[in-house]
Each structure stands twice: as structure tokens, then as C-alpha cells.
Design a protein around this motif. Structure first.
Motif, short mmCIF file in Angstrom:
data_model
loop_
_atom_site.label_atom_id
_atom_site.label_comp_id
_atom_site.label_asym_id
_atom_site.label_seq_id
_atom_site.Cartn_x
_atom_site.Cartn_y
_atom_site.Cartn_z
N ILE A 293 -78.29 -20.88 14.52
CA ILE A 293 -78.43 -20.98 15.97
C ILE A 293 -77.83 -19.75 16.65
O ILE A 293 -76.74 -19.32 16.32
CB ILE A 293 -77.72 -22.25 16.49
CG1 ILE A 293 -78.40 -23.51 15.95
CG2 ILE A 293 -77.72 -22.29 18.02
CD1 ILE A 293 -77.65 -24.78 16.25
N GLY A 294 -78.55 -19.21 17.62
CA GLY A 294 -78.00 -18.16 18.46
C GLY A 294 -78.13 -16.77 17.89
O GLY A 294 -78.73 -16.54 16.85
N ARG A 295 -77.51 -15.85 18.59
CA ARG A 295 -77.63 -14.43 18.21
C ARG A 295 -76.60 -14.04 17.17
O ARG A 295 -75.68 -14.78 16.88
CB ARG A 295 -77.52 -13.55 19.45
CG ARG A 295 -76.21 -13.65 20.19
CD ARG A 295 -76.31 -13.03 21.59
NE ARG A 295 -75.06 -13.18 22.32
CZ ARG A 295 -74.13 -12.23 22.41
NH1 ARG A 295 -74.31 -11.07 21.79
NH2 ARG A 295 -73.03 -12.43 23.10
N SER A 296 -76.78 -12.85 16.63
CA SER A 296 -75.87 -12.25 15.66
C SER A 296 -75.77 -13.02 14.35
O SER A 296 -74.73 -13.03 13.68
CB SER A 296 -74.47 -12.07 16.27
OG SER A 296 -74.50 -11.24 17.40
N LEU A 297 -76.87 -13.65 13.93
CA LEU A 297 -76.86 -14.39 12.67
C LEU A 297 -76.71 -13.47 11.46
O LEU A 297 -76.35 -13.93 10.37
CB LEU A 297 -78.12 -15.23 12.53
CG LEU A 297 -78.23 -16.41 13.50
CD1 LEU A 297 -79.57 -17.11 13.35
CD2 LEU A 297 -77.09 -17.40 13.28
N ALA A 298 -76.95 -12.19 11.65
CA ALA A 298 -76.78 -11.23 10.55
C ALA A 298 -75.31 -11.05 10.18
O ALA A 298 -75.01 -10.39 9.18
CB ALA A 298 -77.39 -9.88 10.92
N TYR A 299 -74.41 -11.64 10.96
CA TYR A 299 -72.99 -11.63 10.56
C TYR A 299 -72.70 -12.69 9.50
O TYR A 299 -71.57 -12.84 9.05
CB TYR A 299 -72.09 -11.89 11.78
CG TYR A 299 -72.21 -10.89 12.90
CD1 TYR A 299 -72.78 -9.64 12.71
CD2 TYR A 299 -71.75 -11.21 14.17
CE1 TYR A 299 -72.88 -8.72 13.75
CE2 TYR A 299 -71.84 -10.30 15.22
CZ TYR A 299 -72.41 -9.07 15.01
OH TYR A 299 -72.51 -8.18 16.05
N ARG A 300 -73.74 -13.44 9.15
CA ARG A 300 -73.66 -14.45 8.09
C ARG A 300 -72.47 -15.38 8.27
O ARG A 300 -72.23 -15.87 9.36
CB ARG A 300 -73.66 -13.76 6.72
CG ARG A 300 -74.97 -13.03 6.38
CD ARG A 300 -74.95 -12.47 4.98
NE ARG A 300 -76.25 -11.96 4.56
CZ ARG A 300 -76.66 -10.69 4.69
NH1 ARG A 300 -75.87 -9.78 5.24
NH2 ARG A 300 -77.86 -10.31 4.27
N PHE A 301 -71.74 -15.64 7.17
CA PHE A 301 -70.66 -16.63 7.19
C PHE A 301 -69.45 -16.20 8.00
O PHE A 301 -68.50 -16.96 8.16
CB PHE A 301 -70.24 -17.00 5.77
CG PHE A 301 -70.23 -15.84 4.81
CD1 PHE A 301 -69.20 -14.94 4.80
CD2 PHE A 301 -71.29 -15.67 3.92
CE1 PHE A 301 -69.18 -13.87 3.91
CE2 PHE A 301 -71.30 -14.60 3.02
CZ PHE A 301 -70.23 -13.70 3.02
N GLY A 302 -69.48 -15.00 8.56
CA GLY A 302 -68.46 -14.61 9.54
C GLY A 302 -68.45 -15.55 10.72
O GLY A 302 -67.47 -15.60 11.48
N ALA A 303 -69.52 -16.33 10.88
CA ALA A 303 -69.60 -17.33 11.94
C ALA A 303 -68.49 -18.37 11.82
O ALA A 303 -68.18 -19.06 12.79
CB ALA A 303 -70.97 -18.03 11.89
N PHE A 304 -67.87 -18.48 10.64
CA PHE A 304 -66.83 -19.49 10.43
C PHE A 304 -65.44 -18.87 10.37
O PHE A 304 -64.52 -19.41 9.77
CB PHE A 304 -67.16 -20.31 9.18
CG PHE A 304 -68.32 -21.24 9.42
CD1 PHE A 304 -68.11 -22.56 9.74
CD2 PHE A 304 -69.62 -20.76 9.39
CE1 PHE A 304 -69.18 -23.40 10.01
CE2 PHE A 304 -70.70 -21.60 9.67
CZ PHE A 304 -70.47 -22.92 9.98
N GLN A 305 -65.29 -17.73 11.05
CA GLN A 305 -63.98 -17.09 11.14
C GLN A 305 -62.92 -18.06 11.66
O GLN A 305 -61.82 -18.13 11.11
CB GLN A 305 -64.02 -15.87 12.07
CG GLN A 305 -62.64 -15.30 12.33
CD GLN A 305 -62.60 -14.10 13.25
OE1 GLN A 305 -61.59 -13.40 13.31
NE2 GLN A 305 -63.67 -13.83 13.98
N LEU A 306 -63.24 -18.80 12.71
CA LEU A 306 -62.20 -19.64 13.31
C LEU A 306 -61.73 -20.72 12.35
O LEU A 306 -60.53 -20.97 12.23
CB LEU A 306 -62.66 -20.27 14.61
CG LEU A 306 -61.54 -21.09 15.27
CD1 LEU A 306 -60.43 -20.20 15.78
CD2 LEU A 306 -62.05 -22.01 16.34
#
Length: 414
Positions: A293-306
Motif C-alpha cells: 500500500i502507498g508510495r515508496s514500496l521499493a524500500y521493501r521491508f524498510g517499511a517495518f523500521q518502527l
């Protein structure tokens, strides 16, 4: 009609085959010991980071790093992509490096990458070096100067204190030079704030206006239940984890160390971040996938930094065991990292979400952008003896409920 049915059956078979493969892989990965899982995390982070740090430490990053762009790239991206790769990688790698060297195989590996990182910092900020980075041209350098600043805050003993005085001066000059860039009225305000937080920590003469404005605006943009708007508006994306919570946590941590008047703001943000991390843990499916979902999906699993940062800080909500976060992140990272063509033949990341998918990159995406994926590895800042790394496998929330187990009732927060 026959063609329609044939196509439907074919798609069904493809889905069934993929689903069956993921289930089989899930069973294999579940059997891995905690020690083997940590080895996977370490080897994966090194695989991602080695090409960047080896090249930059030898002043060859601009010479060796390919610059892949998305089909709709805004420009050549060569003026910004190198600082992207360096700042983002180091931000995610920093907690692991901060553990320092020791006589274990992992500790000796850390010693190698601490040395490479220190040399890379020198070259990236030395105006006479071939790999001197752009901190001032265009707006993008503000973003990655902030990730670089965040790395220094996350590993001061290994990435700041050992630097020679000239390199320290160059780092501060580079960070301060980015002040000429005006941030957008969005999460970008936190990039300016992060840089000022590093200046407070390591130097003096911070710009209090840039720092305070970022924090005050985000107070106004809080929407409830652990979620901020990206600016005044809500966005379905992962920017609360890419930027908004982690940078507020790190900024307020610095300020709280200096001035106890910030404790209430720090505590409020930590509680909000814990709630968002709890939501993130519930987003990871039984087979280790998550919604694109959303933009910047090319950051892959960086989405779960928090989620990784809250686990690193040992601030997980009581209903989430550290070992279930380890297991969830492991399955997720393993899925994406081992997809075909995630790396090119020389080990550089390629644009994509699951493998190589250049079309998924927005106009600002290039090779350097992709190294934000390293943020998922923040948990490596916990030593191998910590319960997150030593406790037996435990299924995460979706894994539990989709196998018929009980899970805690979920509750919103203010």
C-alpha cells in the motif's frame, strides 16, 4: 468464454502453486534455531551493505555503483543517489555497529564494517575526496543528510567518537550546509529536525526554529490511534514507519537527555509509536507478506523500521513477545530478499518490491533509494543474549489466529 475459463484456471493454478510454495517454505523457516536466524540477519545486512561501504571506503562509490532509475525518473538522479545509499544504509546498520567489536565471529565482522563505515564517513564529507557527497544541490540531500545524522545518533561510540577532528569538522559542516534546503510541509520537516538534533548532540549552534517547528507541526498532525498525517492529510502508506515515528523518537530522545522539559513529549510519542508498532506486527501475514500500500514500496521491508526500533528499545506492548517479532521479521525479510533478481550480478540492490520490478519506483527512486530497506535490521543492535534473539520460536499474531489459536483483543489508543 472458453478462453476466460482457461485463463481463470491458469491463474488459479499459479496462485495455488505460489501459496503452496510459501507454506512449505514457512515450515522450513520455522525450524531454524534462534542462532541461525540471527546469522541470517547478520549475513543479509552485510550482503546489502558490503558493496556500498567497500566502494565508498575506497573512494570508488561514484565509480562503481550502478544508477538504476524508475521509468518515470525525474532526472538522472546521479546528484543525489550516492548520499541516499550511504545515509540510509548507515542509519539501519548503526545499532549493530554500536555493539562494537569482540572476539566472536560476529564481533570480528562488526570490527570490519565499523572500520569501513568510519572511512566512508571521512570520504563522504571530505570536500577534496572523489566520493564527496552532495549536501546542498536540489532538495533530496536534506532527506539523506538526516538519515546520515540519525546513524551518528544511533551509534555515537563507533561512528562519531573515533573520528579524527578534521573529519568531525567536515561532518558538521556538511550537515549545517543542508540548512539552505527548505523542507516541504510534510514529514520532510523531521529531516531538518533530525539534522539539528545531531548538531545539538555533537556540536553547537543548532537552529532551534527548524527543530521546534518540525515537532510542533507533528503535534498538530496527529490523527489518533498511533497515526500521524503526512502533513495535515492522512495517507495510506508506510511513512509513519519510514520517517515519522522513528525520527521523532530519535529527536526527542536527544532533547530529553539535554532537558527534562521534553520528557512529557517524549513519553507521549513513545506511547504512540508503541501502538503503531503493534499495528505493524498485526499487518504481517502468516506467510510473511504484507500489503503493498502507498508510495515508496521499493524500500521493501524498510517499511517495518518502527517495529524493529520499538523491539530494539525493548518497548514492545506486553502482548507482543520479542521472539514473535524476530520470527515475523525473519519470514518477511527472507521472502523479499530471496526473490529472484533482488540484487544484480555484482550485489547491488535493484528496484522492486518482490524481486526486480522497475515500474514500482516513483520518479524519485533510484539505486541509492533502495538502501532504506536496511532499517528493518535495527534489532541487530540487541546482543545475541537478549530474549529477542535467544528465546524459542513463537508465532506472530496473524500466524496464531489463522491457525486457530487465541490472540489478545486489539484496542485503539488516543
Amino acid at each position: 468464454m472458453n478462453k476466460y475459463f482457461k485463463k481463470t484456471i491458469l491463474l488459479g493454478l499459479v496462485y495455488f502453486t505460489a501459496s503452496t510454495a510459501l507454506q512449505a517454505q514457512s515450515k522450513r523457516l520455522q525450524k531454524k534455531s534462534p542462532e541461525k536466524v540471527r546469522e541470517f540477519f547478520v549475513s543479509s545486512l552485510v550482503k546489502i551493505g558490503d558493496p556500498v561501504l567497500v566502494a565508498l571506503s575506497n573512494n570508488q562509490l561514484k565509480q562503481l555503483m550502478p544508477v538504476e532509475k524508475s521509468p518515470g525518473a525525474w532526472d538522472a538522479r546521479t546528484h543525489v543517489t550516492y548520499l541516499e545509499a550511504f545515509g540510509r544504509l548507515l542509519s539501519g546498520m548503526a545499532p549493530w555497529l554500536e555493539l562494537g567489536p569482540d572476539e566472536t565471529p560476529e564481533g570480528k565482522l562488526r570490527a570490519k564494517y565499523i572500520d569501513l563505515a568510519q572511512k566512508s564517513i571521512h570520504n563522504a564529507t571530505d570536500p577534496s575526496a572523489p566520493d564527496f557527497m552532495n549536501f546542498v544541490v536540489d532538495r533530496q540531500p536534506l532527506v539523506d543528510a538526516a538519515f546520515f545524522a540519525q546513524a551518528l545518533l544511533r551509534a555515537p561510540k563507533q561512528l562519531w567518537e573515533p573520528l579524527d577532528s578534521i573529519t568531525k569538522q567536515n561532518v558538521i559542516k556538511a550537515l549545517k550546509s543542508s540548512r539552505k534546503i527548505e523542507p516541504y510541509h510534510s514529514n520532510w520537516l523531521l529531516f531538518a529536525g533530525m539534522i539539528e538534533a545531531a548538531i545539538i548532540k555533537f556540536d553547537k549552534d543548532e537552529d532551534k526554529d527548524r527543530l521546534n517547528y518540525a515537532l510542533e507541526q507533528h503535534k498538530k498532525w496527529y490523527l489518533g490511534d498511533g497515526t500521524y498525517g503526512d502533513g495535515p492529510d492522512f495517507h495510506w502508506d508506510y511513512y509513519n514507519s519510514f520517517v515519522i515515528h522513528p525520527m521523532q523518537l530519535d529527536i526527542l530522545s536527544v532533547l530529553n537527555e539535554k532537558n527534562s522539559n521534553y520528557k512529557a513529549d517524549y513519553d507521549t510519542e513513545l506511547n504512540r509509536a508503541r501502538r503503531y508498532a503493534a499495528v505493524q506486527e498485526r499487518l504481517i501475514s502468516p506467510d510473511g507478506t504484507y500489503p503493498p500500500i502507498g508510495r515508496s514500496l521499493a524500500y521493501r521491508f524498510g517499511a517495518f523500521q518502527l517495529l524493529s526500533q520499538i523491539a530494539l528499545w525493548e518497548e514492545l506492548p506486553k502482548e507482543i513477545a520479542p521472539s514473535q517479532v524476530r520470527s515475523a521479521l525473519y519470514f518477511m525479510i527472507h521472502n523479499q530478499l530471496n526473490a529472484k533478481d533482488t540484487f544484480d550480478k555484482n550485489g547491488w540492490l535493484q528496484i522492486g518490491f518482490y524481486g526486480h520490478q522497475p515500474n514500482i519506483g516513483e520518479g524519485y527512486i533510484s539505486t541509492g533509494s533502495l538502501y532504506l530497506c536496511s532499517e528493518a535490521f535495527l534489532v541487530l543492535g540487541l546482543p545475541a543474549t537478549d530474549p529477542l534473539w535467544s528465546d524459542p520460536y513463537q508465532p506472530w499474531t496473524q500466524k496464531k489466529i489463522w491457525s486457530g489459536q487465541e490472540i489478545p483483543i486489539d484496542h485503539a489508543s488516543k
